[in-house]
Enzyme design. Sequence first.
Site, mmCIF file in Angstrom:
data_model
loop_
_atom_site.group_PDB
_atom_site.id
_atom_site.type_symbol
_atom_site.label_atom_id
_atom_site.label_comp_id
_atom_site.label_asym_id
_atom_site.label_seq_id
_atom_site.Cartn_x
_atom_site.Cartn_y
_atom_site.Cartn_z
ATOM 1 N N CYS A 173 9.944 1.504 3.327
ATOM 2 C CA CYS A 173 10.647 0.397 3.809
ATOM 3 C C CYS A 173 12.237 0.907 3.964
ATOM 4 O O CYS A 173 12.875 0.102 4.351
ATOM 5 C CB CYS A 173 10.672 -0.642 2.860
ATOM 6 S SG CYS A 173 11.094 -0.349 1.282
ATOM 7 N N PHE B 24 0.866 -1.041 -0.059
ATOM 8 C CA PHE B 24 0.099 0.055 0.015
ATOM 9 C C PHE B 24 0.864 1.261 0.020
ATOM 10 O O PHE B 24 0.301 2.370 -0.332
ATOM 11 C CB PHE B 24 -0.799 0.234 1.254
ATOM 12 C CG PHE B 24 -0.245 0.384 2.510
ATOM 13 C CD1 PHE B 24 0.130 1.480 2.822
ATOM 14 C CD2 PHE B 24 0.250 -0.780 3.425
ATOM 15 C CE1 PHE B 24 0.883 1.905 4.275
ATOM 16 C CE2 PHE B 24 0.990 -0.639 4.504
ATOM 17 C CZ PHE B 24 1.189 0.581 4.949
#
Length: 499
Positions: free
Chosen positions: A283, A151
Amino acid sequence: MSINHLKHIINGEKVSGTSGRIFDIYNPASGKIIRKIEGASSKDTKKAIEISNVAFKEWSQVPPSKRAQIMFKYRELIIKHTDELAELISQEHGKTFSDAKGEVGRGMEVVEYCTAINNHLKSDFSADVSNGIDSHNLRQPMGVCAGIVPFNFPAMVPMWMYPVAIACGNTFVLKLSEKVPSCGLRLTELMHEAGLPNGVLNTVVGDKEAVDEILHNSLVRAVSFVGSTNVGEYIYHEGSNNNKRVQALCGAKNHMIVMPDADLEQSSDAIIGAAFGSAGERCMAISVVVAVGDETADRLIESLIPKINSLKIGSYNDPEVEMGPVISKASQEKIVSYIESGIKQGADLKVDGRSETEKEGFFIGGCLFDNVTSDMSIYTDEIFGPVLSVVRVSTYDEALKLVNDHEYGNGTAIFTRDGDTARHFTSNVQVGMVGVNIPIPVPVAMHSFGGWKRSLFGGSSIHGMEGVRFYTQLKTITSRWPSGIRKGAQFHFESGKDV
């Protein structure tokens, strides 16, 4: 306000899902539902795969130069529609509009890389490897490839995958996150507008049912994934067990070492952007600062506190906003539980952003912990939110060991003025992507993105030449024509020594 019902795109047509599960799509800044979509069932996903398989025969024979022409047109359409795409990202993810535009731009860099696919697919040729024998290799497409995306980057991560795969001559099934599907669906429409034949790119929105069809369907040759480690490990093992090539880019706990000789003001500015940009839902976000020496830590924290407290938090449509909400109520509650755990385990909470949770929407303010130790959950786990931990160490060697001992090895950075320290760090740190005085060292498109250890399963990084290699299979041809054939049978392998 009427709710828009989205549809999947299969064979160039918009189709409804048949799973019976309706996914609500929220605007995280308001906490309200703005769109819905019925998820793709295994039957829907299977249809997308089968159509991709039929399309592969013709598409794989299209010359790379023709594929490149489509990528040129696609690039122009992305530029033309950048604001529209960024708006869709911000509406469903919550990140600021400028951040969303930057995401579209970084994804488009991969499309630009694919416009030179002729060059990337060039083969090697060796003449006269033996008496009258030549050898050369080809990189040929795999077949049906698939991508399962997260997402947090609704445009960039999909564009890490399907443009490379398609430019290499494959067909592609893209499985979008049910939380943020609109941008990926719009990008698919633009791909067709650029001239991509129907069936080459098929896009579905779904959950584990759709994922499992991709992993188990024998027509799928290769699977790309970006997301959490637990899911990525499942996809890697399940896909590999079904004889698929798999690249799974997973979780992270990115450290930034700050040396005593670093420019502390430059370092703290870098930390603010890297830790709290996109509400920490990256990330490659910096979530741990390793301060070498107490004086370094004290000065850094003194600089960070007012900057975190002054972060402008709100909806993307306010141009003054620097940090938006997190993706969902569940994510907000998870992040709060980590903050409470950090306090209970003895970390010193210097900035508490929990008051932002009282706002409408899924907000949480920036948080800063000091005196964090390696056994605390706020250190070991990927929180995926605006929570920054400061770990104090006495020496560079301790800092390096701390980074290398962590189970994740996605990204890291060091801030220093000393070239020898920086060189030692880049050579010896056990992490896939390293920054020197750069807090978020995301490789540009001609290089490849990928971590080490439990941040990557499958051993293949994504986009760049690693992406071309992943989406192609190597064929080596050894040939000799009649004029080079000598009479008589031979019972050994020929080599360059045979004359």
